[in-house]
Write an enzyme that holds these catalytic residues in place. Structure first.
Site, PDB file in Angstrom:
ATOM      1  CG  ASP A   1      -1.949   1.073   1.277  1.00 16.13           C
ATOM      2  OD1 ASP A   1      -2.209   1.620   0.158  1.00 16.13           O
ATOM      3  OD2 ASP A   1      -2.552   1.229   2.366  1.00 16.13           O
TER       4      ASP A   1
ATOM      5  CD  GLU B   1      -5.288   7.056   0.314  1.00 15.48           C
ATOM      6  OE1 GLU B   1      -6.198   6.301   0.381  1.00 15.48           O
ATOM      7  OE2 GLU B   1      -4.010   6.282   0.859  1.00 15.48           O
ATOM      8  CD  GLU B   2      -2.214   5.200   3.638  1.00 16.39           C
ATOM      9  OE1 GLU B   2      -3.245   5.250   4.419  1.00 16.39           O
ATOM     10  OE2 GLU B   2      -1.849   4.182   2.910  1.00 16.39           O
TER      11      GLU B   2
END
Length: 382
Positions: free
Chosen positions: A132, A166-167
């Site tokens: 990820d 994004e996280e």
């Protein structure tokens, strides 16, 4: 099986070596990882620590790599993360001079903490971001490179977008809207077990804050415990009825962080909790009403602070033949990219390995993902 005596074995080795021409070396097993552009790119990405807010070094590496492959590369400055002064940038790359393309291929270059170094264990590749989402980044790039080498892409067909943040909130993808571009199709990279995601749950988050009165724990009647206010309220929320759906199952609530008090013998003056909900149905407004109505039953004055954003369940296209489909519970950058485009979600690895101290995938996952992304790109260009 017959074994040579040691003296004869040494003689055979010496004779074999003596037959080599000057400058030659005995044949050795090839190092397949160093000969695979895919595995080398993936390795280089994972080796660069890029926890959210610290993406600059991996971005520099990607810019250099993409320019070396003759892509036209733009960088887009994204604001600082939580007051840091470190530079952060999105990367947008395309073929030739045509920056507007039919298809966008995108993933994120930031990871969650802490950093776990790259490690190869046989056919497994371990390390923070290996799944990820640097597995997606590497396979997306190689897929585009292979299509170019096969003369299956031309200028204006495909662009690459790799974003930060994004996280934690998606500030990179939201900034990408300022590129002033639209696409017919956007292909997003996240770990989907090499299946096409047909949708994912929505999300929203909020803080609950309790304010009490400090005092000596031996005389509780002289104070007011913020912890005693907060804990029953959280219990009410854990037992509240949340919306559900056939496709996404139940909405789920997670109490991610709690803080309260200063010592065991002091009545807690302050207490707070951070809560997130994964929406299986409804809207953030629906959930907000459920939360506030539920907390009316708490015999305490509480401040509830809802974070900005949030969204309901996200529909994702999954009409490409040959792929299994999956519904995922995690959030993505899909709702952060505005526009009327088809959207696909696909990538190597499983989310069950992501965000863990055992994050890893197999070499064959990366190799299969390259084929999958090529199929998605070619289908989108038809």
């Amino acid at each position: 099986m017959r074994f040579l005596p040691l003296p004869l074995l040494l003689l055979a080795q010496h004779t074999s070596a003596s037959l080599l021409s000057p400058g030659q070396h005995p044949i050795q097993e090839p190092d397949t990882s160093s000969k695979s552009p895919l595995l080398e790119l993936h390795k280089s990405l994972v080796k660069h620590e890029s926890i959210t807010g610290n993406e600059h070094n991996v971005a520099k590496y990607l810019v250099s790599y993409l320019k070396g492959k003759n892509f036209t590369v733009e960088t887009q400055e994204v604001g600082p993360f939580q007051g840091s002064t470190k530079p952060r940038e999105n990367i947008y790359a395309y073929i030739g001079k045509q920056r507007k393309t039919k298809v966008l291929v995108s993933s994120h270059i930031d990871t969650v903490p802490p950093f776990w170094p790259y490690e190869r264990k046989g056919d497994e590749i371990w390390g923070r971001g290996s799944v990820d989402a640097k597995g997606s980044v590497a396979t997306q790039i190689i897929a585009v490179e292979e299509l170019l080498a096969a003369d299956k892409l031309k200028e204006g067909d495909v662009s690459l977008l790799f974003v930060v943040g994004e996280e934690v909130g998606g500030d990179g993808m939201r900034k990408a809207n300022d590129l002033g571009l639209t696409w017919d199709t956007a292909i997003f990279g996240e770990p989907t077990e090499l299946k096409l995601a047909s949708g994912h749950k929505g999300t929203m988050s909020f803080d609950i804050v309790a304010k009490g009165k400090a005092g000596h724990s031996g005389y509780p009647e002289l104070g007011k415990s913020a912890n005693a206010m907060l804990i029953p309220a959280l219990n009410l929320l854990l037992n509240a009825k949340m919306p559900s759906s056939d496709k996404y199952g139940n909405s789920t609530l997670n109490i991610g962080k709690m803080e309260g008090g200063v010592a065991a013998n002091v009545i807690a003056e302050d207490a707070s909790a951070k809560v997130s909900i994964r929406l299986a149905a409804g809207t953030p407004a629906d959930i907000k009403k459920i939360v506030l109505d539920t907390l009316l039953d708490a015999d305490a004055e509480l401040d509830v602070i809802f974070s900005g954003g949030g969204y309901g369940p996200i529909y994702i296209d999954s009409d490409v033949p040959g792929f299994e489909t999956i519904v995922v519970n995690y959030g993505t950058d899909i709702p952060n990219l505005k526009g009327d485009h088809k959207r696909y979600l696909y990538g190597p690895g499983t989310i069950l390995m992501a965000h863990s101290d055992h994050e890893h995938l197999e070499v064959k996952d990366l190799e299969t993902a390259v084929k999958g992304y090529k199929t998605l790109i070619e289908y989108s260009l038809k």
